[in-house]
Design a protein around this motif. Structure first.
Motif, PDB file in Angstrom:
ATOM      1  N   ASP A   1      18.431 -56.523  78.891  1.00  0.00           N
ATOM      2  CA  ASP A   1      17.328 -56.157  78.010  1.00  0.00           C
ATOM      3  C   ASP A   1      17.658 -56.723  76.630  1.00  0.00           C
ATOM      4  N   ALA A   2      16.734 -56.602  75.704  1.00  0.00           N
ATOM      5  CA  ALA A   2      17.026 -57.007  74.328  1.00  0.00           C
ATOM      6  C   ALA A   2      18.247 -56.243  73.835  1.00  0.00           C
TER       7      ALA A   2
ATOM      8  N   SER B   1      22.855 -54.477  78.798  1.00  0.00           N
ATOM      9  CA  SER B   1      23.481 -54.938  80.037  1.00  0.00           C
ATOM     10  C   SER B   1      23.694 -53.726  80.922  1.00  0.00           C
ATOM     11  N   THR B   2      23.223 -53.778  82.143  1.00  0.00           N
ATOM     12  CA  THR B   2      23.461 -52.654  83.050  1.00  0.00           C
ATOM     13  C   THR B   2      23.775 -53.168  84.442  1.00  0.00           C
TER      14      THR B   2
ATOM     15  N   ALA C   1      20.542 -64.549  76.774  1.00  0.00           N
ATOM     16  CA  ALA C   1      19.514 -64.506  77.826  1.00  0.00           C
ATOM     17  C   ALA C   1      18.176 -64.181  77.183  1.00  0.00           C
ATOM     18  N   ASP C   2      18.177 -63.189  76.300  1.00  0.00           N
ATOM     19  CA  ASP C   2      16.948 -62.804  75.603  1.00  0.00           C
ATOM     20  C   ASP C   2      16.432 -63.962  74.745  1.00  0.00           C
TER      21      ASP C   2
ATOM     22  N   ARG D   1      14.979 -62.225  79.281  1.00  0.00           N
ATOM     23  CA  ARG D   1      15.481 -60.917  78.872  1.00  0.00           C
ATOM     24  C   ARG D   1      15.923 -60.058  80.048  1.00  0.00           C
ATOM     25  N   GLU D   2      15.313 -60.219  81.215  1.00  0.00           N
ATOM     26  CA  GLU D   2      15.598 -59.320  82.333  1.00  0.00           C
ATOM     27  C   GLU D   2      16.642 -59.862  83.309  1.00  0.00           C
ATOM     28  N   ALA D   3      17.087 -61.093  83.102  1.00  0.00           N
ATOM     29  CA  ALA D   3      18.056 -61.691  84.033  1.00  0.00           C
ATOM     30  C   ALA D   3      19.407 -60.976  83.964  1.00  0.00           C
TER      31      ALA D   3
END
Lengths: 385, 385
Positions: A244-245, A376-377, B67-68, B73-75
């Motif tokens: 995510d952002a 990050s998850t 990534a964002d 953003r969701e990768a």
């Protein structure tokens, strides 16, 4: 080629100012290799989760350094850094190494030495997990970030300080019987509420401590386990990861953690299970609000209802869904780059029926590890051998 | 599921003190996405090689952050750090993500911003790749480490300063026609020999510069390339990686790089080729001696004979085995966590027939990327589309 865990070990999480990262990591690895017939020379790869070695110990290149220290000088070695999700990300890369056919025997570990630095330096180092331009330079560090999330959640869902405190009480009290936990002291809701404010509405006991420690798991391919007649401790049923952002201001909402939702969906699909199949859970409770958000993102509670878990005893060791039987980050401690591996060590013990806070008939376990305030998850789903 | 490269791009390597890591990385990524029908939203994963963002920009957690910034953003996002082999290690993890089935579309990139810090700070940061206890604290930094290796090599094999200088001359002169290279000025052997000593026997032009930059490649699974009718630029034929002791004192010999030998053997086996099949090579020439050691470790020359490559013109653009047609680290520059990806960008152009220093009929290419003084090494073998 579903990867199998054949050994898992942790140091005690605590302040260990006398021990360097290389000493902590070696201690956990030596213990892991005592519990399996595999030797360090069998390792094809060594993955090391570490967040702040460069900043605290002037030591990068921890992959090669620690591979050598555990006796696997020639293995492919890599350090992974995804802030406080470094451990979960490390495990997932180790799983992919096996699933790709590149490796049969892999050590996935994490290490963090935080206590040799003064607390201002540690706070600065932790802030590297946030957006330096839009958060840190504005003076916003993690207690403040999670306080914003908690405040908004309390406003939207009529949650109270007591609801948050119930999470801390549960996890601290779980830690009392875990010899690897940093804190072993019971807390009451009043103890939590009366602890000093750190970033309103959060108080000291809403937050995890600064911790040093190391955890490792040894993973092998299915074929290798069979060919070498290995005792298997647990199996990796599925993994998921999403992002995510980094900056809170760039999120559509701050009372949900969509990266965790996506990581969980991916892991459930990979494992071919649903949330109802999960028997025991470790979530990333860096602050009490984070456990509540996690329970909702993982599909265990509807949004706004996650507080019920601790308040109603549903997430207690003898509840319908035991969460953080280890003590969690709040009670067990949070050596930041290690935590995702440490969760898997704890859950492996649950699946083996050997946890100090053993849950009845634990067959499916889930670990949820977060970097930053949710950017990050990783979600890892484990099954018994 | 052999991964395919569908796009590859680099910023110019140079001093870019006006640009942050996020800006450099985005610049390379935007260019890469202009050259393929894939869009950032298609990415399943983003891998970022970065060595010193924590130390130079107070910014960790580069996986999620970048990534964002590139629109994904969701990768799943991860930062990889294996010192100056971060780029090669990043590419290999991206390959494993595809080969494991966890991802179909992956961006593997690297970024480094070094020039905003003063040179003492950069030297300190680079030293994090060495063993802090047994090297740095004794005052041994990388020019000194490579000087020890060079001195011993010269003693054992009667090599001369002129032999080392020939490597620098070749690579600097290759860089002249590469618009992405930091240096674009011809050098003679005398220019090299007369440059100032930095750690005897090494002089300034035996060493690579401090560089900023970013490089990215976009990789897809074989199936995805076919299903989406993508133009493929190159194929990953094989990869290998191995490690060694971080501290030079712990090595059996300092005139060989066994981690590179093992990584090369693994990559040749993975690709099912021999050194004779390789048409064009990029090696990690952080110092001139490093190129000579690399040529021997990769099986192109017997030990003690690697000097012949540059001296006899065998590794020139029109030689039998062109090495570092990009200019190498010496001429093109060395943004440390990027280099392993940058080598693959250069070789992809060679395989497409579009390199400014194009080699005739290049069908098989090899990249060799080193962390520290040899403790981490990756080898990547590429084939034409």
């Amino acid at each position: 080629m579903a990867p199998q865990i054949v050994s898992a070990a942790s140091t005690k999480y605590d302040k260990h100012p006398e021990s360097s990262s290389r000493e902590l990591f070696s201690e956990a690895a030596v213990q892991a290799f005592e519990e399996t017939s595999i030797s360090p020379g069998d390792l094809d790869a060594v993955y090391v989760g570490n967040f702040m070695g460069d900043l605290i110990e002037d030591q990068g290149h921890m992959g090669a350094l620690l591979a050598d220290h555990v006796g696997a000088r020639e293995a492919a070695s890599i350090r992974i850094e995804s802030a406080c999700a470094s451990g979960g990300a490390t495990l997932r890369q180790a799983v992919q190494a096996i699933e790709s056919g590149a490796a049969d025997v892999v050590l996935a570990g994490g290490v963090e030495q935080m206590s040799v630095a003064d607390i201002e330096h540690v706070t600065d180092a932790l802030a590297n997990a946030a957006d330096d331009v839009y958060e840190n330079e504005q003076g916003l560090t993690f207690p403040g970030i999670y306080a914003l999330m908690a405040r908004r959640y309390m406003h939207e869902f009529d949650a109270t300080n007591e609801d948050l405190a119930a999470v801390s009480v549960k996890n601290h009290n779980n830690a009392v019987d875990n010899p690897l936990a940093q804190f072993q002291k019971e807390l009451s809701v009043n103890d939590v509420l009366e602890s000093k404010p750190i970033a309103t509405p959060l108080v000291l006991h809403d937050a995890c401590p600064v911790s040093d420690g190391a955890s490792v798991v040894v993973l092998v391919s299915d074929e290798f386990a069979v060919d070498h007649d290995l005792d298997v401790s647990a199996r990796i049923l599925g993994t998921g990861q999403s992002s995510d952002a980094v900056a809170l201001q760039d999120r559509a909402a701050i009372t949900r953690t969509p990266a965790a939702e996506r990581a969980a969906d991916a892991a459930y699909a990979d494992a071919d299970i649903t949330p109802e199949d999960v028997d025991v859970v470790e979530v990333h409770d860096c602050f009490t609000i984070a456990e509540i958000l996690a329970l909702e993102a993982l599909g265990f509670y509807e949004q706004g209802e996650g507080t019920r878990g601790a308040v109603e005893g549903e997430t207690a060791i003898d509840g319908q869904l035991p969460v953080n039987t280890s003590g969690g980050l709040l009670g067990k401690g949070h050596p930041v780059g290690v935590t995702g591996i440490g969760q898997v060590v704890e859950l492996t013990k649950q699946l083996e029926g050997e946890h100090p806070n053993q849950v009845d008939s634990a067959e499916v376990a889930l670990a949820h590890n977060v970097g930053g305030s949710g950017a990050s998850t990783t979600v890892t789903i484990l099954g018994g051998a």
